[in-house]
Design a protein around this motif. Structure first.
Motif, PDB file in Angstrom:
ATOM      1  N   PHE A 250       0.838  -1.196   0.000  1.00 31.65           N
ATOM      2  CA  PHE A 250       0.000   0.000   0.000  1.00 31.65           C
ATOM      3  C   PHE A 250       0.878   1.253   0.000  1.00 31.65           C
ATOM      4  O   PHE A 250       0.621   2.204  -0.747  1.00 31.65           O
ATOM      5  N   ALA A 251       1.921   1.250   0.830  1.00 29.57           N
ATOM      6  CA  ALA A 251       2.817   2.406   0.891  1.00 29.57           C
ATOM      7  C   ALA A 251       3.541   2.614  -0.436  1.00 29.57           C
ATOM      8  O   ALA A 251       3.826   3.760  -0.824  1.00 29.57           O
ATOM      9  N   ARG A 252       3.831   1.526  -1.142  1.00 31.38           N
ATOM     10  CA  ARG A 252       4.480   1.631  -2.465  1.00 31.38           C
ATOM     11  C   ARG A 252       3.480   1.974  -3.563  1.00 31.38           C
ATOM     12  O   ARG A 252       3.860   2.081  -4.732  1.00 31.38           O
ATOM     13  N   GLN A 253       2.224   2.124  -3.200  1.00 34.87           N
ATOM     14  CA  GLN A 253       1.134   2.477  -4.114  1.00 34.87           C
ATOM     15  C   GLN A 253       0.930   1.420  -5.194  1.00 34.87           C
ATOM     16  O   GLN A 253       0.571   1.725  -6.329  1.00 34.87           O
ATOM     17  N   GLU A 254       1.147   0.167  -4.804  1.00 33.36           N
ATOM     18  CA  GLU A 254       0.854  -0.954  -5.695  1.00 33.36           C
ATOM     19  C   GLU A 254      -0.616  -1.331  -5.633  1.00 33.36           C
ATOM     20  O   GLU A 254      -1.112  -2.076  -6.492  1.00 33.36           O
ATOM     21  N   ILE A 255      -1.318  -0.842  -4.609  1.00 36.89           N
ATOM     22  CA  ILE A 255      -2.748  -1.085  -4.413  1.00 36.89           C
ATOM     23  C   ILE A 255      -3.391   0.209  -3.925  1.00 36.89           C
ATOM     24  O   ILE A 255      -2.712   1.086  -3.377  1.00 36.89           O
ATOM     25  N   ALA A 256      -4.694   0.320  -4.129  1.00 36.76           N
ATOM     26  CA  ALA A 256      -5.410   1.517  -3.688  1.00 36.76           C
ATOM     27  C   ALA A 256      -6.070   1.323  -2.328  1.00 36.76           C
ATOM     28  O   ALA A 256      -6.332   2.300  -1.623  1.00 36.76           O
ATOM     29  N   PHE A 257      -6.344   0.070  -1.966  1.00 32.95           N
ATOM     30  CA  PHE A 257      -7.000  -0.247  -0.701  1.00 32.95           C
ATOM     31  C   PHE A 257      -6.185  -1.304   0.047  1.00 32.95           C
ATOM     32  O   PHE A 257      -5.542  -2.160  -0.571  1.00 32.95           O
ATOM     33  N   VAL A 258      -6.277  -1.277   1.381  1.00 31.48           N
ATOM     34  CA  VAL A 258      -5.662  -2.325   2.187  1.00 31.48           C
ATOM     35  C   VAL A 258      -6.462  -2.486   3.474  1.00 31.48           C
ATOM     36  O   VAL A 258      -6.971  -1.518   4.029  1.00 31.48           O
ATOM     37  N   VAL A 259      -6.594  -3.721   3.910  1.00 32.35           N
ATOM     38  CA  VAL A 259      -7.226  -4.008   5.202  1.00 32.35           C
ATOM     39  C   VAL A 259      -6.125  -4.236   6.229  1.00 32.35           C
ATOM     40  O   VAL A 259      -5.228  -5.063   6.013  1.00 32.35           O
ATOM     41  N   THR A 260      -6.180  -3.499   7.316  1.00 28.25           N
ATOM     42  CA  THR A 260      -5.265  -3.726   8.423  1.00 28.25           C
ATOM     43  C   THR A 260      -5.905  -3.218   9.706  1.00 28.25           C
ATOM     44  O   THR A 260      -7.011  -2.691   9.695  1.00 28.25           O
ATOM     45  N   SER A 261      -5.195  -3.368  10.800  1.00 27.14           N
ATOM     46  CA  SER A 261      -5.769  -3.093  12.116  1.00 27.14           C
ATOM     47  C   SER A 261      -5.821  -1.597  12.427  1.00 27.14           C
ATOM     48  O   SER A 261      -4.911  -0.840  12.052  1.00 27.14           O
ATOM     49  N   SER A 262      -6.847  -1.209  13.153  1.00 25.88           N
ATOM     50  CA  SER A 262      -6.922   0.168  13.645  1.00 25.88           C
ATOM     51  C   SER A 262      -5.767   0.479  14.581  1.00 25.88           C
ATOM     52  O   SER A 262      -5.410   1.645  14.769  1.00 25.88           O
ATOM     53  N   ALA A 263      -5.161  -0.542  15.170  1.00 28.32           N
ATOM     54  CA  ALA A 263      -4.057  -0.323  16.108  1.00 28.32           C
ATOM     55  C   ALA A 263      -2.886   0.389  15.450  1.00 28.32           C
ATOM     56  O   ALA A 263      -2.137   1.103  16.116  1.00 28.32           O
ATOM     57  N   VAL A 264      -2.711   0.200  14.144  1.00 26.13           N
ATOM     58  CA  VAL A 264      -1.571   0.798  13.450  1.00 26.13           C
ATOM     59  C   VAL A 264      -2.008   2.010  12.631  1.00 26.13           C
ATOM     60  O   VAL A 264      -1.332   2.401  11.672  1.00 26.13           O
ATOM     61  N   GLY A 265      -3.105   2.628  13.019  1.00 27.59           N
ATOM     62  CA  GLY A 265      -3.610   3.783  12.289  1.00 27.59           C
ATOM     63  C   GLY A 265      -2.608   4.914  12.188  1.00 27.59           C
ATOM     64  O   GLY A 265      -2.440   5.529  11.119  1.00 27.59           O
ATOM     65  N   GLN A 266      -1.922   5.202  13.306  1.00 23.17           N
ATOM     66  CA  GLN A 266      -0.939   6.286  13.268  1.00 23.17           C
ATOM     67  C   GLN A 266       0.260   5.906  12.394  1.00 23.17           C
ATOM     68  O   GLN A 266       0.851   6.753  11.721  1.00 23.17           O
ATOM     69  N   MET A 267       0.617   4.632  12.387  1.00 18.85           N
ATOM     70  CA  MET A 267       1.680   4.160  11.512  1.00 18.85           C
ATOM     71  C   MET A 267       1.275   4.334  10.048  1.00 18.85           C
ATOM     72  O   MET A 267       2.104   4.714   9.198  1.00 18.85           O
ATOM     73  N   MET A 268       0.009   4.069   9.740  1.00 18.10           N
ATOM     74  CA  MET A 268      -0.478   4.238   8.377  1.00 18.10           C
ATOM     75  C   MET A 268      -0.406   5.700   7.935  1.00 18.10           C
ATOM     76  O   MET A 268      -0.090   5.995   6.778  1.00 18.10           O
ATOM     77  N   VAL A 269      -0.692   6.617   8.859  1.00 19.59           N
ATOM     78  CA  VAL A 269      -0.584   8.043   8.546  1.00 19.59           C
ATOM     79  C   VAL A 269       0.840   8.390   8.138  1.00 19.59           C
ATOM     80  O   VAL A 269       1.080   9.081   7.140  1.00 19.59           O
ATOM     81  N   GLY A 270       1.812   7.895   8.921  1.00 21.39           N
ATOM     82  CA  GLY A 270       3.205   8.167   8.610  1.00 21.39           C
ATOM     83  C   GLY A 270       3.637   7.578   7.280  1.00 21.39           C
ATOM     84  O   GLY A 270       4.370   8.222   6.508  1.00 21.39           O
ATOM     85  N   MET A 271       3.182   6.359   6.985  1.00 22.34           N
ATOM     86  CA  MET A 271       3.543   5.712   5.725  1.00 22.34           C
ATOM     87  C   MET A 271       2.975   6.484   4.539  1.00 22.34           C
ATOM     88  O   MET A 271       3.652   6.657   3.514  1.00 22.34           O
ATOM     89  N   ALA A 272       1.721   6.941   4.661  1.00 19.38           N
ATOM     90  CA  ALA A 272       1.096   7.692   3.570  1.00 19.38           C
ATOM     91  C   ALA A 272       1.796   9.036   3.365  1.00 19.38           C
ATOM     92  O   ALA A 272       2.039   9.448   2.223  1.00 19.38           O
ATOM     93  N   ALA A 273       2.133   9.702   4.465  1.00 18.38           N
ATOM     94  CA  ALA A 273       2.799  11.003   4.354  1.00 18.38           C
ATOM     95  C   ALA A 273       4.160  10.861   3.681  1.00 18.38           C
ATOM     96  O   ALA A 273       4.535  11.671   2.815  1.00 18.38           O
ATOM     97  N   GLU A 274       4.901   9.818   4.051  1.00 18.47           N
ATOM     98  CA  GLU A 274       6.220   9.603   3.457  1.00 18.47           C
ATOM     99  C   GLU A 274       6.109   9.282   1.972  1.00 18.47           C
ATOM    100  O   GLU A 274       6.967   9.686   1.168  1.00 18.47           O
ATOM    101  N   ALA A 275       5.033   8.575   1.596  1.00 23.23           N
ATOM    102  CA  ALA A 275       4.845   8.212   0.187  1.00 23.23           C
ATOM    103  C   ALA A 275       4.208   9.341  -0.620  1.00 23.23           C
ATOM    104  O   ALA A 275       4.178   9.277  -1.851  1.00 23.23           O
ATOM    105  N   GLY A 276       3.669  10.346   0.066  1.00 27.08           N
ATOM    106  CA  GLY A 276       3.146  11.510  -0.637  1.00 27.08           C
ATOM    107  C   GLY A 276       1.711  11.397  -1.105  1.00 27.08           C
ATOM    108  O   GLY A 276       1.350  11.998  -2.123  1.00 27.08           O
ATOM    109  N   PHE A 277       0.875  10.634  -0.398  1.00 28.04           N
ATOM    110  CA  PHE A 277      -0.537  10.597  -0.769  1.00 28.04           C
ATOM    111  C   PHE A 277      -1.411  10.771   0.467  1.00 28.04           C
ATOM    112  O   PHE A 277      -0.952  10.608   1.600  1.00 28.04           O
ATOM    113  N   GLU A 278      -2.681  11.112   0.235  1.00 30.28           N
ATOM    114  CA  GLU A 278      -3.631  11.343   1.326  1.00 30.28           C
ATOM    115  C   GLU A 278      -4.285  10.028   1.726  1.00 30.28           C
ATOM    116  O   GLU A 278      -4.640   9.211   0.878  1.00 30.28           O
ATOM    117  N   LEU A 279      -4.443   9.842   3.023  1.00 30.86           N
ATOM    118  CA  LEU A 279      -5.012   8.613   3.566  1.00 30.86           C
ATOM    119  C   LEU A 279      -6.461   8.820   3.975  1.00 30.86           C
ATOM    120  O   LEU A 279      -6.824   9.866   4.518  1.00 30.86           O
TER     121      LEU A 279
END
Length: 446
Positions: A250-279
């Motif tokens: 998902f971070a490499r933008q190979e997919i548009a959607f991904v299912v994962t845990s709410s526990a890593v929500g803040q981690m997902m924010v960081g990954m999206a910001a580093e990759a340059g897209f809005e989450l």
């Protein structure tokens, strides 16, 4: 004289997530300051090793007083035996005995979010105190969705299939639409979204689970749709079909959607910001939009050792309330540096985090909260309470891997998986129901 309370909490495998468990550490420090006659001492144990580490400590004669187990090991905790053969842990509700405060700490277990309380209850009795609550969400690359003209997050399997087809039509878009892990918890939630059970005994909620249903029509329907998503090119099978490999794709933008845990929500924010897209994020899709995907939960809970001296038991019970008071209930959602975000555990935390002045820690936080709190109050939504759940999950995921990667026919493969999982459960129950009962050998944790 100081009374020592030995508290064992979970940590990530090989300590890969620094800060994991810090909310409980902070709560213990706060409790010790408020109650100087007590000393809550913490030992960290890797989450997957906790059940067997506790069993080893019992055999050596030095068991802990309070233990944090992952959600999938709840039945294992209940079936763990003390040195005298009695249950190692006492149900929390029974130990509290109707008290409204303990050592000046208000009893807050009656304030648990109802769906959270039901997950950690058996026969209507609360057996442990939750310390973290999570659910699975559907995250999305909003930048790609905007390019594709997708204005609404998918709600059903049909919606997700259509959205993936729309993404596939984009020039220079992602190579695939979506990925999610081949993991037991995902199956449990998808079954709950269809009102289906994994075991008899009302998913082990009204009686001990003695039969497994890995080849139910609902399970086969989910497996078949998943295979169709793969065959159509919409689903990306990442390495090991793992949570983190899905997130990395998902971070490499190979997919548009991904299912994962709410526990890593803040981690997902960081990954999206580093990759340059809005989450953005929404609830887990299910086959019917009128059914809730809210259960079953993930996370951890705290068990109290039985037979403690009254002074120590009261201190442990008081700590269990303290770690869920208003301050700590909210802190575990937004404490700085904590890599894992809990959803609200108590009604007080729920009210605070749904107030107008609350800033969500990550996109989808309110969707996740709503998904948990709005779950149907049924045994299916409460999730399976069954011995050796992780062993059963391994059988389940191996069957799905064969369907996805080796073209196994779903009905036959899941029928064989049911037979294999049944053997695991029979072996487990033979120990738990023997006379005298013994701690089962199968102490796998998720």
């Amino acid at each position: 004289m100081t009374t020592v309370i030995e508290l064992w909490i979970t940590e990530s495998p090989n300590s890969t997530l620094p800060g994991f468990g810090d909310p409980l550490v902070l709560a213990a420090e706060s409790f010790n300051r408020a109650h100087p006659e007590y000393d809550v001492r913490i030992r960290r144990v890797e989450v997957h090793l906790m059940p067997e580490t506790v069993a080893e400590a019992i055999a050596l004669g030095n068991p802990p007083d309070v233990v944090e187990y992952t959600y999938s090991s709840t039945q294992t905790a209940l079936d763990t035996r003390a040195a005298d053969g009695a249950p190692m842990f006492v149900p929390i509700q029974r130990a509290i005995g109707g008290r409204t405060e303990i050592l000046g700490e208000p009893v807050v277990v009656e304030d648990l979010v109802p769906t959270v309380r039901e997950y950690y209850s058996v026969g209507g009795e609360l057996v442990s105190v939750p310390s973290m609550v999570t659910t699975n969400l559907l995250y999305a690359n909003k930048t790609v969705l905007d390019r594709a003209g997708i204005e609404r997050m998918p709600v059903t399997w049909k919606d997700l299939t259509a959205a993936c087809a729309t993404v596939a039509a984009l020039p220079d878009g992602p190579g695939h639409g979506v990925s999610w892990p081949n993991y037991g918890w995902v199956f449990h939630q998808e079954l709950a979204g269809q009102g289906a059970l994994l075991t008899n005994g009302g998913n082990g909620r009204t009686g001990r689970a003695t039969r497994v249903f890995l080849d139910s029509p609902e399970m086969l329907g989910y497996a078949s749709w998943w295979k169709e998503m793969l065959d159509s090119g919409h689903y990306l099978p990442t390495e090991e079909l793992h949570y983190f490999t899905c997130m990395q794709a998902f971070a490499r933008q190979e997919i548009a959607f991904v299912v994962t845990s709410s526990a890593v929500g803040q981690m997902m924010v960081g990954m999206a910001a580093e990759a340059g897209f809005e989450l953005t994020a929404g609830q887990l899709p299910r086959p019917d939009e009128h059914r809730s995907p809210g259960g079953p939960l993930g996370g951890h809970s705290l068990f109290l050792a039985a037979g403690l001296p009254k002074e120590k038991e009261d201190g442990a019970l008081a700590f269990l309330q303290h770690q869920l008071d208003a301050e700590h209930a909210v802190a575990r959602i937004s404490v700085p540096g904590n890599p894992m975000t809990s959803l609200p555990i108590t009604q007080a935390a729920y009210e605070r985090t749904t107030a107008d002045d609350w800033t969500d820690p990550f996109p989808g936080f309110r969707s996740a909260t709503a998904q948990v709190t709005s779950a149907e109050r049924t045994p299916a939504a409460a999730g399976p309470m069954v011995g050796n759940l992780n062993g059963i999950n391994i059988v389940l995921t191996e069957a799905m891997e064969d369907v996805l990667l080796r073209d196994a026919e779903p009905a036959a493969r899941f029928r064989a998986a049911t037979e294999e999982a049944q053997r695991l459960l029979d072996r487990y129950n033979a120990a738990a129901l023997a006379y005298p009962p013994v701690t089962p050998d199968d102490l796998l944790a998720g």
